[in-house]
Design a protein around this motif. Structure first.
Motif, PDB file in Angstrom:
ATOM      1  N   GLU A  41       0.826  -1.214   0.000  1.00 30.98           N
ATOM      2  CA  GLU A  41       0.000   0.000   0.000  1.00 30.98           C
ATOM      3  C   GLU A  41       0.860   1.263   0.000  1.00 30.98           C
ATOM      4  O   GLU A  41       0.523   2.256  -0.638  1.00 30.98           O
ATOM      5  CB  GLU A  41      -0.907   0.004   1.240  1.00 30.98           C
ATOM      6  N   LYS A  42       1.973   1.203   0.697  1.00 24.62           N
ATOM      7  CA  LYS A  42       2.815   2.389   0.821  1.00 24.62           C
ATOM      8  C   LYS A  42       3.647   2.652  -0.418  1.00 24.62           C
ATOM      9  O   LYS A  42       3.784   3.807  -0.851  1.00 24.62           O
ATOM     10  CB  LYS A  42       3.731   2.255   2.042  1.00 24.62           C
ATOM     11  N   TRP A  43       4.213   1.595  -1.032  1.00 25.69           N
ATOM     12  CA  TRP A  43       5.217   1.792  -2.064  1.00 25.69           C
ATOM     13  C   TRP A  43       4.746   1.486  -3.481  1.00 25.69           C
ATOM     14  O   TRP A  43       5.456   1.797  -4.442  1.00 25.69           O
ATOM     15  CB  TRP A  43       6.454   0.968  -1.742  1.00 25.69           C
ATOM     16  N   THR A  60       6.710   6.715  -5.615  1.00 31.72           N
ATOM     17  CA  THR A  60       6.131   5.420  -5.970  1.00 31.72           C
ATOM     18  C   THR A  60       6.205   5.150  -7.467  1.00 31.72           C
ATOM     19  O   THR A  60       6.035   4.002  -7.893  1.00 31.72           O
ATOM     20  CB  THR A  60       4.664   5.322  -5.499  1.00 31.72           C
TER      21      THR A  60
END
Length: 213
Positions: A41-43, A60
């Motif tokens: 989800e973050k990257w 990203t």
């Protein structure tokens, strides 16, 4: 039909960038596995999140390029990069090749963004960048041959056919993704097409003077 290698007899340099890219993709995948969904989800690249806050989502564009949806996704991409990347790197030179790879990956992500701007699903994969490498190979080595495993036999086959089948698969997958809802995603199929389209201008720009047209 399973490609296992091509003719490297004319290669003049050691493909250090290709091997480093493969190592980074594999390493990043293990980090991805250990980090689980929060890491993804973050990257991974999320179109709607990027449009809402471009500054926060800028990194990203690059990190998603080294992530994969599973072992098969990773293995397929790295196989094609290993077979075709070294020859393209040899023609471009190491520095130009890494720039070419990253630019194709960025073009691929922008293509995915254009077709799924409202999606909140993380998109990931090196396929867009590798699509650019495959397209460059076809321009630089139009008569290239690839060894493929068919049943229990190994036989040469034109690279155009091996890569062409891959492109057709990505094209129909991409068309299918357009008709889905905005919240479908995962592997960025339109990014495959974006990377392949970007390869033409970049290949003409980066190839050495003695490259085959």
């Amino acid at each position: 039909m399973f490609p296992i290698g091509d003719d490297n007899s004319a290669r003049r340099t050691f493909p250090v960038v290709t091997y480093v890219l493969i190592a980074l993709n594999v390493l990043f995948f293990f980090v991805e596995l250990s980090g689980g969904d929060p890491f993804i989800e973050k990257w991974a690249f999320v179109p709607a999140r990027f449009l809402a806050d471009p500054g926060a989502g800028l990194l990203t564009f690059f990190t998603a390029m080294f992530m994969h949806a599973g072992w098969v996704h990773l293995a397929g991409n790295m196989l094609y990069l290993w077979i075709f990347g070294d020859n393209v790197e040899d023609r471009f030179g190491h520095l130009k090749f890494i720039i070419f790879y990253l630019l194709c990956g960025l073009a691929a992500t922008f293509a995915q963004l254009a077709f799924s701007a409202g999606s909140n699903v993380p998109n990931l994969g090196a396929s867009g960048a590798i699509a650019g490498v495959l397209g460059a190979y076809l321009i630089l080595f139009p008569q290239g041959k690839v060894r493929v495993l068919m049943g229990n036999r190994v036989m040469p086959m034109p690279a155009l056919i091996v890569i062409g089948l891959w492109i057709v698969l990505q094209f129909f997958s991409g068309i299918g993704s357009i008709s889905n809802t905005a919240d479908t995603g995962g592997v960025a199929y339109m990014a495959h097409i974006g990377g392949f389209v970007a390869r033409r201008a970049l290949t003409l720009l980066f190839r050495s003077k003695n490259a085959i047209a």
